[in-house]
Enzyme design. Structure first.
Site, PDB file in Angstrom:
ATOM      1  N   ASN A   1       0.834  -1.191   0.000  1.00 28.27           N
ATOM      2  CA  ASN A   1       0.000   0.000   0.000  1.00 28.27           C
ATOM      3  C   ASN A   1       0.880   1.258   0.000  1.00 28.27           C
ATOM      4  O   ASN A   1       0.638   2.203  -0.751  1.00 28.27           O
ATOM      5  CB  ASN A   1      -0.909  -0.022   1.233  1.00 28.27           C
ATOM      6  CG  ASN A   1      -2.030   0.975   1.172  1.00 28.27           C
ATOM      7  OD1 ASN A   1      -2.722   1.075   0.180  1.00 28.27           O
ATOM      8  ND2 ASN A   1      -2.215   1.704   2.256  1.00 28.27           N
TER       9      ASN A   1
ATOM     10  N   VAL B   1      -5.196   5.141  -7.454  1.00 31.90           N
ATOM     11  CA  VAL B   1      -5.240   3.882  -6.715  1.00 31.90           C
ATOM     12  C   VAL B   1      -5.344   4.339  -5.257  1.00 31.90           C
ATOM     13  O   VAL B   1      -4.365   4.792  -4.672  1.00 31.90           O
ATOM     14  CB  VAL B   1      -4.000   3.005  -6.966  1.00 31.90           C
ATOM     15  CG1 VAL B   1      -4.029   1.765  -6.090  1.00 31.90           C
ATOM     16  CG2 VAL B   1      -3.924   2.606  -8.442  1.00 31.90           C
ATOM     17  N   PRO B   2      -6.556   4.280  -4.681  1.00 32.52           N
ATOM     18  CA  PRO B   2      -6.858   5.026  -3.460  1.00 32.52           C
ATOM     19  C   PRO B   2      -6.314   4.437  -2.153  1.00 32.52           C
ATOM     20  O   PRO B   2      -7.075   4.035  -1.267  1.00 32.52           O
ATOM     21  CB  PRO B   2      -8.384   5.060  -3.466  1.00 32.52           C
ATOM     22  CG  PRO B   2      -8.770   3.783  -4.139  1.00 32.52           C
ATOM     23  CD  PRO B   2      -7.720   3.573  -5.204  1.00 32.52           C
ATOM     24  N   CYS B   3      -5.009   4.446  -2.004  1.00 32.74           N
ATOM     25  CA  CYS B   3      -4.408   3.952  -0.765  1.00 32.74           C
ATOM     26  C   CYS B   3      -4.788   4.836   0.422  1.00 32.74           C
ATOM     27  O   CYS B   3      -4.732   4.386   1.570  1.00 32.74           O
ATOM     28  CB  CYS B   3      -2.892   3.823  -0.903  1.00 32.74           C
ATOM     29  SG  CYS B   3      -2.051   5.348  -1.325  1.00 32.74           S
ATOM     30  N   HIS B   4      -5.224   6.068   0.149  1.00 29.01           N
ATOM     31  CA  HIS B   4      -5.657   6.955   1.231  1.00 29.01           C
ATOM     32  C   HIS B   4      -6.929   6.451   1.915  1.00 29.01           C
ATOM     33  O   HIS B   4      -7.238   6.879   3.020  1.00 29.01           O
ATOM     34  CB  HIS B   4      -5.860   8.393   0.710  1.00 29.01           C
ATOM     35  CG  HIS B   4      -6.902   8.515  -0.355  1.00 29.01           C
ATOM     36  ND1 HIS B   4      -6.625   8.237  -1.686  1.00 29.01           N
ATOM     37  CD2 HIS B   4      -8.198   8.865  -0.304  1.00 29.01           C
ATOM     38  CE1 HIS B   4      -7.725   8.441  -2.403  1.00 29.01           C
ATOM     39  NE2 HIS B   4      -8.690   8.812  -1.584  1.00 29.01           N
TER      40      HIS B   4
END
Length: 156
Positions: free
Chosen positions: A109, A118-121
Site C-alpha cells: 500500500n 489507486v486510493p491507498c488513502h
C-alpha cells in the site's frame, strides 16, 4: 515516458506515462507547473482536475504501474474500495485472502505509485485511525474529507 506537473489543492502532482498508460502520479509540496501538457497525459490531467473540483469519483484512463505481482494484487484490491468509503489494513488483507499478510499488504500500500487514482488513502487502521500515508497524514485527512464531506445540520 512523458511528464507533466499539475497544481492541486495538496501540492504539485507529477504525472508520468506513455502510450501504455499512466505509470506514476506523485505529490510534492512545490514544483514547476507544466504550461504545456503532453497529449498522452491530457486525459489524466483533466480527470484529476475534475476530481479536485468535485466532479469525478472514479478514473477511467489507462493505468500502467510498475510493481511485483503481490503489489499489483494489492493495488487492484485498493481500486475496489468505493469512493467515500474506507477499509482497514486487516479487512484488505482478509479480502485478498490472507489475514496474516497484513504487514505485506501495508508495505505494498505504501509503495503505490498512483496517488489518488489507486486510493491507498482509503485504508485506515483497524481502530479507525489515520495511519501511515506517504504523502503525509494531513493529505490523507483532506482526501477522505473531500470524498466524504460532512454536512452541517441546521439548528433551526
Amino acid at each position: 515516458m512523458e511528464t507533466a506537473y499539475l497544481k492541486t489543492p495538496l501540492g504539485v502532482a507529477k504525472i508520468m506515462g506513455d502510450e501504455k498508460g499512466i505509470a506514476v502520479i506523485s505529490i510534492a509540496d512545490e514544483g514547476e507547473i507544466s504550461s504545456i501538457i503532453p497529449v498522452i497525459l491530457e486525459e489524466a490531467v483533466n480527470q484529476l482536475n475534475d476530481y479536485f473540483d468535485g466532479k469525478r469519483i472514479d478514473f477511467t484512463f489507462q493505468l500502467n504501474p510498475s510493481g511485483t505481482e503481490f503489489q499489483q494484487k494489492v493495488w487492484k484490491g485498493l481500486l475496489e474500495i468505493p469512493f467515500g468509503k474506507t477499509m482497514s489494513y486487516l479487512e484488505l488483507s482478509k479480502k485478498l485472502g490472507d489475514v496474516k499478510a497484513i504487514r505485506a499488504v501495508a508495505s505494498a500500500n505504501g509503495k503505490n505509485p498512483l496517488w489518488i487514482v489507486v486510493p491507498c488513502h482509503r485504508v485506515i487502521g483497524t481502530d479507525g485511525s489515520l495511519t501511515g500515508y506517504a504523502g503525509g497524514l494531513w493529505r490523507k485527512k483532506w482526501l477522505l474529507e473531500h470524498e466524504n464531506p460532512t454536512t452541517q445540520q441546521s439548528l433551526f
